[in-house]
Design a protein around this motif. Structure first.
Motif, PDB file in Angstrom:
ATOM      1  N   ASP A   1      -3.503   4.644   1.545  1.00 22.03           N
ATOM      2  CA  ASP A   1      -3.949   5.004   2.890  1.00 22.03           C
ATOM      3  C   ASP A   1      -3.492   6.429   3.154  1.00 22.03           C
ATOM      4  O   ASP A   1      -2.332   6.754   2.916  1.00 22.03           O
ATOM      5  CB  ASP A   1      -3.326   4.094   3.953  1.00 22.03           C
TER       6      ASP A   1
ATOM      7  N   ASP B   1      -3.083   8.808   6.243  1.00 27.16           N
ATOM      8  CA  ASP B   1      -3.101   8.865   7.702  1.00 27.16           C
ATOM      9  C   ASP B   1      -3.268  10.323   8.117  1.00 27.16           C
ATOM     10  O   ASP B   1      -2.386  11.145   7.894  1.00 27.16           O
ATOM     11  CB  ASP B   1      -1.811   8.284   8.271  1.00 27.16           C
TER      12      ASP B   1
ATOM     13  N   ASP C   1      -5.537   2.001  12.496  1.00 31.80           N
ATOM     14  CA  ASP C   1      -4.601   1.674  11.432  1.00 31.80           C
ATOM     15  C   ASP C   1      -4.600   0.162  11.248  1.00 31.80           C
ATOM     16  O   ASP C   1      -4.154  -0.567  12.129  1.00 31.80           O
ATOM     17  CB  ASP C   1      -3.202   2.180  11.798  1.00 31.80           C
TER      18      ASP C   1
ATOM     19  N   ARG D   1       0.859  -1.193   0.000  1.00 34.64           N
ATOM     20  CA  ARG D   1       0.000   0.000   0.000  1.00 34.64           C
ATOM     21  C   ARG D   1       0.888   1.234   0.000  1.00 34.64           C
ATOM     22  O   ARG D   1       2.015   1.188   0.471  1.00 34.64           O
ATOM     23  CB  ARG D   1      -0.920   0.034   1.226  1.00 34.64           C
TER      24      ARG D   1
ATOM     25  N   ARG E   1       1.180   4.861   1.649  1.00 35.75           N
ATOM     26  CA  ARG E   1       0.654   5.617   2.791  1.00 35.75           C
ATOM     27  C   ARG E   1       1.116   7.060   2.671  1.00 35.75           C
ATOM     28  O   ARG E   1       2.303   7.327   2.531  1.00 35.75           O
ATOM     29  CB  ARG E   1       1.145   5.031   4.099  1.00 35.75           C
TER      30      ARG E   1
END
Length: 107
Positions: A41, A43, A97, A9, A11
């Motif tokens: 993702d 964050d 997460d 992935r 991030r």
């Protein structure tokens, strides 16, 4: 802001104020994430403020990505913006997460 590729992935770690001052960085992060071709993702745990530039970034990356886009640990102010702009319909909001890491672990 950091862009990290890990565990299949991409991030993008956002922190502090996400506003017009970060427009160039947000564009670079979008380009990097798209080039990887992996699920994304974002964050947002440490975001303290987000204006329309941040919302535009989220909308752009969520609408252009061919892979899933998740926003992780978004604070209430960001969740409110996602709801009122309906950008939240384009991505998945996740409270924890899934990878078990933190932005501090990745830096």
């Amino acid at each position: 802001m950091h862009v990290i590729v890990q565990d299949g992935r991409t991030r993008i770690v956002l922190s502090g104020e996400v506003d017009a001052d970060l427009a160039g960085d947000l564009a670079e992060a979008t380009t990097a994430a798209e080039a990887n071709g992996l699920p994304i993702d974002i964050d947002a745990q440490h975001v303290t403020f987000m204006d329309s530039s941040g919302i535009a970034f989220l909308a752009r990356i969520a609408s252009r990505s061919t892979k899933s886009v998740r926003i992780l640990r978004a604070p209430e102010t960001v969740r409110f913006l996602l709801e009122v702009t309906r950008i939240g319909e384009l991505l998945e909001a996740v409270d924890d997460d899934p990878a078990g890491g933190t932005p501090d672990d990745a830096a």
